[in-house]
Each structure stands twice: as C-alpha cells, then as structure tokens.
Design an enzyme around this catalytic site. Structure first.
Site: not given
Ligand code: ZN
Length: 397
Positions: A281, A188, A191, A357
């Site tokens: 991420h 992504h 990010e 994350e």
């Molecule tokens: Zn992500």
C-alpha cells in the site's frame, strides 16, 4: 451592443494571454481524474478532484495541461479539506512529467483546503498526478513479460465488475516441502507506488542470476497479484473498485457481486495455501516506509511475533529506506480489524503477514526534494523486501 457580444467583450477584457494563447486541461485517459472549475487565465487555474464512483473518497488526481510553454501557470486544487486524507496535503509536493517517464516534484503549498503550485512548463504538454501513475497497459506489459520467463505462469482467476481480468503470477514449482508466499498490491488503486514496488520485486525474483531469487525459489513458490483493483486503477479512483467498494474491508465477506477481486484471490489462497502474505500500500500522510503487523488478531502468538521481528530486523539491515519508529498505532490484543486483507490472512492461515506502507510524500529519513518518494525508489524497495524474505523463509511453517 447585444448581450452576447457584451459577454464576449467582458471575457476578452479579463484575458491577459498573448494573442493565439491556447490552454487545455484534459483527463480522459487511463487513471485520469480532474474536474476543471476554471481554466482560462494561466495565473488562476481552479480545479477539484472527482470522487471515486459511488463513493465519498477522493484524493487521486491525474491530468494533462496543454499550453504555451515558458509562461507562469498557477494551479489550485480545491475542496481538499473534505478529501479522504486531509493530512496527506500538508508537506506534500505535486508530481509532474513532460515525457510520462520521469516524474518530478513541483513545489506546492497547502492552505484552507487548497493545494497550490506554480510551474513555467518547459514543453507545451505537461502531466500532473498525485504519484507517478502505473497504467493498465503497463500492468499488461508486466504480466506478459513475467509469464515469458521460464519460472512463471500467468493465471486468470476470473473477471472484475468492469470485465477486466483478475490475474495472478505463479512463480516456481510447488512441492510438499516448499512454502507458499503471497504478494498482493494496489487494493487501493491510487496507491500506484504499490505496483512500482511489485515491478521491482518481480524483476528480481525472475532474474535467474539473482542469488536471493535462487535461494527463495528453492524453498518457496510465489503467488503475486500485481494489481488487486484494475477497475479502480483505470477509472482514476483513490480507494475503491468500480462499485465504490473499499476492497481492504471486504476480506471477511467478499462476494462476486461487490468485491470479486478479493473473492477470487482469497479462494485461490485457500486452494494454494499461504505461509506468508505481504499486502502492498501507500500512505497519504506519514512520510516514511513502515509495516503494519497482525498483533491484534486472536491467534497472535510468540511464533508470529518472532517471525515479524526477524523480518523487520532483516529489512532494517538491508535498506535505510525502512524504519520501525513511525507508523500506525499498534492494535490492542484481539482488536484487529479482520476485514483488512493482511489481518484476515494472518488469522485464517496462522501466517506471517504484513501490510507494507510507502509514502506519497517522501521518506523523511532520506529526503529528496527533486523526486520525493518515487516510482524508482518504490521499485528498489520491492527488491529489498524480497531479499529480506530470505531471512524468514525457513521458519514460515
Ligand atoms: Zn492502502
């Protein structure tokens, strides 16, 4: 008075700027993204965010304000109730920089779909972004620096839809008894903390005086993909590639047509093997660092659970930036979404995998009002994660 002249008169009537006042908002640069709705009155700047190309997602912004310094500016970014993660704006503070090196937080508030923040710029040019940007040029610098280090080889796997290289760094010499560890980041593209994390991890792994690196490279070979989505990154996307495809839902059926980024990397994983995979991420809403495991894959067992627990315990010991209380709800047994990268690789390779994350906001366990969660903290977290791998490397296979 002609109607054109009347328009000019009315416009001037509304102007409150001093004579010679100049204000410009631009985003025509690497990962730029903003739509200017209104920007004549510094106290009433109205903006929106462009959607990712051929997609409904939007959340990433990055633009430059050129103006007269030491004057109050009020900026509003609208329509955010329809953005990809509306919960991401509550408690979020915008990021700004004068020199594009140091990114600081600007006190911001969110109400009725609008993020508002005020600033009296100290310089004539100030950049704003959703998080400290990580440019395509910096990405190329990182690849070039890494491959100039003895233990590292740069491998080009193929091309993206926009014709950029898909690059992986191979670190260490493979041998029968060594484990194979994959790190992938930034599926992504908005990010960006994921690539700051990888930069930190690589600087530690390629430091020939670092004891964790020495221990790991005697037992493992690393394959590191610093940017899984270079097209989306350069285009200023939040979540998708050049074709509007969310790469982290492509791992069951990647194709050169829609998701060459995943197709090429997954093929290389099959060729090189995979004993551990961390996919890096950022999370828009949750103000903590956390991991999402593979408890929902069909092959999940005591061995994988043991590896997950050892890795988390090590990381908890190494850094107070990590915690295991707040995060995503755990998958029910057998209910994992196998189109997601780390679930797909866990199932296919029966390996320890995690989605890591980091927050866009801050780590609420260690809040920093000036910088929030930052590029530098992401960099350090990458280094700390690498150290935690030492605790599990012997048991990965
Ligand atoms: Zn992500």
């Amino acid at each position: 008075i002609s109607s054109a002249a009347s328009d000019v008169y009315k416009r001037q009537d509304k102007l409150i700027q001093p004579k010679g006042f100049f204000m410009k908002i631009s985003s025509n640069f690497d990962s730029g993204n903003i739509k200017v709705i209104e920007a004549t009155d510094p106290l009433n700047i109205q903006l929106e965010i462009n959607k990712d190309h051929q997609s409904e997602f939007y959340q990433w912004f990055h633009f430059r304000l050129e103006t007269t310094p030491y004057q109050l500016h009020k900026l509003n970014i609208n329509e955010l109730d329809k953005s990809a993660y509306p919960d991401g704006w509550e408690g979020y503070q915008a990021v700004a920089s004068y020199d594009r090196q140091t990114w600081f937080r600007v006190p911001s508030s969110y109400e009725n779909g609008t993020l508002s923040f005020e600033i009296e710029p100290e310089c004539g040019s100030v950049y704003f972004a959703y998080f400290a940007p990580y440019s395509y040029d910096r990405h190329l610098d990182l690849l070039s620096w890494a491959q100039s280090q003895g233990a590292c080889q740069l491998i080009t796997l193929g091309e993206t839809l926009d014709g950029r290289d898909m690059s992986v760094l191979k670190i260490g010499e493979p041998s029968e008894d060594k484990k194979t560890i994959w790190i992938t980041a930034r599926q992504h593209p908005g990010e960006t903390m994921a690539q700051w994390y990888v930069e930190g991890l690589l600087h530690k792994l390629l430091d020939d005086e670092d004891p964790h690196a020495a221990a790991l490279l005697s037992k493992a070979v690393f394959y590191v993909v610093p940017n899984m989505n270079p097209d989306g990154s350069a285009r200023g996307h939040l979540r998708t590639n050049a074709k509007g495809v969310n790469l982290n839902r492509e791992w069951q059926t990647p194709s050169m047509e829609n998701s060459p980024e995943v197709y090429l990397v997954l093929n290389k994983m099959r060729e090189a093997g995979l004993d551990m995979h961390l996919d890096i991420h950022g999370d828009e809403a949750i103000p903590y660092n956390f991991v999402a495991g593979s408890e929902g894959i069909p092959s999940y067992d005591e061995r994988l659970k043991g590896l997950e627990d050892s890795f988390k315990a090590a990381l908890l010991t190494i850094t107070p930036e990590f915690q295991d209380e707040h995060g995503y709800p755990k998958d029910e047994p057998g209910q994992a979404n196998l189109t997601v990268g780390s679930s797909a690789t866990a199932e296919e390779f029966k390996a320890l995998t995690y989605t890591i994350e980091m927050p866009f906001k801050d780590n609420n366990d260690l809040p920093d009002p000036d910088y929030g969660w930052s590029d530098r903290r992401s960099y350090q977290f990458g280094q700390d994660t690498l150290a935690a791998i030492v605790n599990v490397v012997d048991d990965l296979r």
